[in-house]
Write a protein that holds these residues in place. Structure first.
Motif: not given
Length: 108
Positions: A33, A78-80
């Protein structure tokens, strides 16, 4: 890289360096990611000289032992997720040197 006027302190600071987050590495199918890193690295030379030399490999490094401090922030949008290291002032390295390396072409 920024050097102090006396060349005894070097500071490297970078922002938004692209990296990847790959939590399942080294699994062959590990997904990656996009992530980003900011960091600041400060090297300060001491007065203790060092010399590493291996004539058989045409290698020589001369310089001074140094202190090194680093602070960094890692972001995975993307996953904060955000990870921030301790502040620069509390960072300490076990080993650092500052100096010059002489490669085989210019080894004298």
């Amino acid at each position: 890289m920024i050097f102090s006027a006396d060349d005894k302190t070097a500071t490297v600071q970078m922002k938004n360096v692209p990296i990847i987050d790959q939590p399942r590495w080294p699994a062959m199918d590990a997904e990656s990611t996009p992530a980003f890193m900011d960091f600041k690295l400060v090297l300060k030379a001491t007065d203790e000289p060092v010399k590493y030399e291996d004539p058989s490999r045409q290698y020589r490094f001369v310089g001074f032992k140094a202190t090194a401090q680093l602070e960094a922030e890692i972001r995975v949008p993307s996953i904060d997720f955000v990870f921030t290291t301790d502040p620069l002032e509390t960072s300490k390295a076990d080993f650092a040197v500052m100096g010059t390396e002489v490669n085989g072409k210019y080894y004298g």
